[in-house]
Design an enzyme around this catalytic site. Structure first.
Site, PDB file in Angstrom:
ATOM      1  N   GLY A 159      11.251   6.508 -16.577  1.00 57.90           N
ATOM      2  CA  GLY A 159      11.070   8.255 -15.972  1.00 57.90           C
ATOM      3  C   GLY A 159      12.007   7.638 -14.604  1.00 57.90           C
ATOM      4  CB  ALA A 160      15.355   5.897 -15.017  1.00 58.94           C
ATOM      5  CB  SER A 161      15.583  11.766 -16.170  1.00 62.36           C
ATOM      6  OG  SER A 161      13.947  11.857 -15.929  1.00 62.36           O
ATOM      7  NE  ARG A 162      11.203  14.812 -14.148  1.00 63.61           N
ATOM      8  CZ  ARG A 162       9.767  16.015 -14.250  1.00 63.61           C
ATOM      9  NH1 ARG A 162       9.897  16.744 -13.409  1.00 63.61           N
ATOM     10  NH2 ARG A 162       8.625  15.429 -14.728  1.00 63.61           N
TER      11      ARG A 162
ATOM     12  CE1 TYR B 206      -0.419  11.150 -13.295  1.00 64.49           C
ATOM     13  CE2 TYR B 206      -2.155  10.907 -10.858  1.00 64.49           C
ATOM     14  CZ  TYR B 206      -0.841  11.101 -11.436  1.00 64.49           C
ATOM     15  OH  TYR B 206       0.796  10.087 -10.980  1.00 64.49           O
TER      16      TYR B 206
ATOM     17  CB  VAL C  12       7.406   6.480 -23.270  1.00 60.89           C
ATOM     18  CG1 VAL C  12       8.967   6.278 -21.773  1.00 60.89           C
ATOM     19  CG2 VAL C  12       6.713   7.513 -21.567  1.00 60.89           C
TER      20      VAL C  12
ATOM     21  CB  ILE D 124       5.834   9.367  -2.703  1.00 59.05           C
ATOM     22  CG1 ILE D 124       4.764   8.093  -2.782  1.00 59.05           C
ATOM     23  CG2 ILE D 124       7.089   8.787  -2.016  1.00 59.05           C
ATOM     24  CD1 ILE D 124       4.817   7.053  -1.885  1.00 59.05           C
TER      25      ILE D 124
ATOM     26  CD  GLU E 272      -3.817  -8.666  -7.125  1.00 59.36           C
ATOM     27  OE1 GLU E 272      -4.909  -7.563  -6.238  1.00 59.36           O
ATOM     28  OE2 GLU E 272      -4.964  -9.826  -7.143  1.00 59.36           O
TER      29      GLU E 272
ATOM     30  CE  LYS F  45       0.199   7.574 -13.534  1.00 60.22           C
ATOM     31  NZ  LYS F  45       0.784   6.569 -14.066  1.00 60.22           N
TER      32      LYS F  45
END
Lengths: 95, 227
Positions: free
Chosen positions: B8-11, B138, B48, B171, B220, B142
């Site tokens: 997920g490094a594109s954004r 979602y 992925v 975030i 954790e 998770k």
């Protein structure tokens, strides 16, 4: 030229002996790797698979896939014993 | 130079963390559905949801003891009521968020085992704790990541590899720019620290987990802002 089964079995036996600190002659084709009576714990099994993968690539010219369906069953798993793993690795040369 | 693989490094947060890691001196291999043209780190197109695609994408490093960490930041969301969510969307969310995380762990873990230590950091959401309406699918994906990570942490502990999950709230990134401000504020108000988190808040936790100081933290789920 393909590597004969005996050489592959010797590799697996030596690896298991090293991981378990057992004398080499105590590791046989019947030595159990998973399930009841196993001689290696799960961490050692992973190390054995890593070295087997490297052996398959470098000596047999074959790819060893740990996540094949056959790995799921204790009855059918290629990991169930030293002999079954050695037979599986040997057979990779012809597939 | 230690290598860190970031999905997920594109954004979004994945991109932010990849940039920070690159600036911090790591070799970063960023995996994503697209490769950003402005990235200073190495990027590779990867799906992925497809284990074979991951294996192909990192074939040169998947048994490389130079790999130190895997950060699974790839994820998608679809805010909707369960009864109006198309089955294909449910499947896509589970495949990307849960199966994608598991597949990447499967592919990278042997390199960390070979190295004799390392870090795996997965991403969840504060929503699992808060049970946010409209995010059930979602959140299910998770919650799966959290359960997987805790159990996988035990499996990896004998090899010196820690596995943890960071669970942020909303975030402030471009990814939530379209979420109504009212919705964001409602979630933030339920956090123990009722302030909207910034990418650096996540990075601070991630860098702690990556550091030697994080060696005894495993299994954790760390809630950013508290829940």
């Amino acid at each position: 030229m393909s590597v004969p089964y005996d050489d592959v079995e010797r590799f697996v036996r030596d690896e298991v002996a090293a991981l378990t600190s057992k004398p080499g002659d105590e590791v046989t084709p019947e030595t159990v790797l998973i399930g009841s009576g196993r001689v290696v714990d799960s961490a050692d099994l992973v190390m054995l698979l890593l070295s087997s993968e490297e052996f398959a690539r470098e000596r047999l010219g074959a790819a060893f896939d740990w996540t094949s369906d056959s790995a799921m069953s204790q009855a059918r798993s290629v990991f169930r014993s030293v002999g079954s793993l050695a037979r599986h690795l040997t057979a990779l040369q012809t597939t | 130079m230690d290598t860190v693989i970031v999905t997920g490094a594109s954004r979004g947060l994945g991109r932010y963390c990849a940039d920070q890691l690159h600036n911090g001196g790591y070799r970063v291999i960023g995996l994503g559905r697209t490769t950003p043209s402005d990235a200073a780190f190495e990027t590779r197109v990867t799906d992925v949801t497809d284990a074979a695609s991951i294996a192909d994408s990192i074939s040169d490093v998947r048994r490389d003891a130079g790999v130190y960490a895997l950060i699974n930041a790839a994820g998608i969301a679809s805010m909707n009521l369960v009864v109006t969510t198309p089955a294909a969307t449910v499947r896509r969310i589970i495949e990307t968020n849960l199966l994608g995380t598991i597949y990447c762990c499967q592919q990278v873990a042997p390199a960390l085992i070979k190295r004799g230590g390392g870090r795996i950091i997965n991403f969840s959401t504060l929503g699992v704790r808060l049970a946010i309406k409209g995010e059930a699918v979602y959140i299910a994906s998770k919650a799966g990541v959290e359960g997987f990570s805790r159990a996988f942490a035990r499996e990896m502990a004998p090899h010196g590899v820690t596995v943890n999950t960071i669970a942020p709230g909303p975030i402030e990134t471009a990814l939530i720019a379209k979420v109504p401000k009212k919705n964001v504020e409602e979630v933030v108000s339920r956090q123990i620290i009722p302030r909207q988190g910034q990418p650096e808040d996540v990075w601070n936790i991630l860098s702690l987990l990556l550091s030697p100081a994080g060696a005894m933290i495993s299994g954790e789920v760390i809630h950013v802002g508290g829940a």
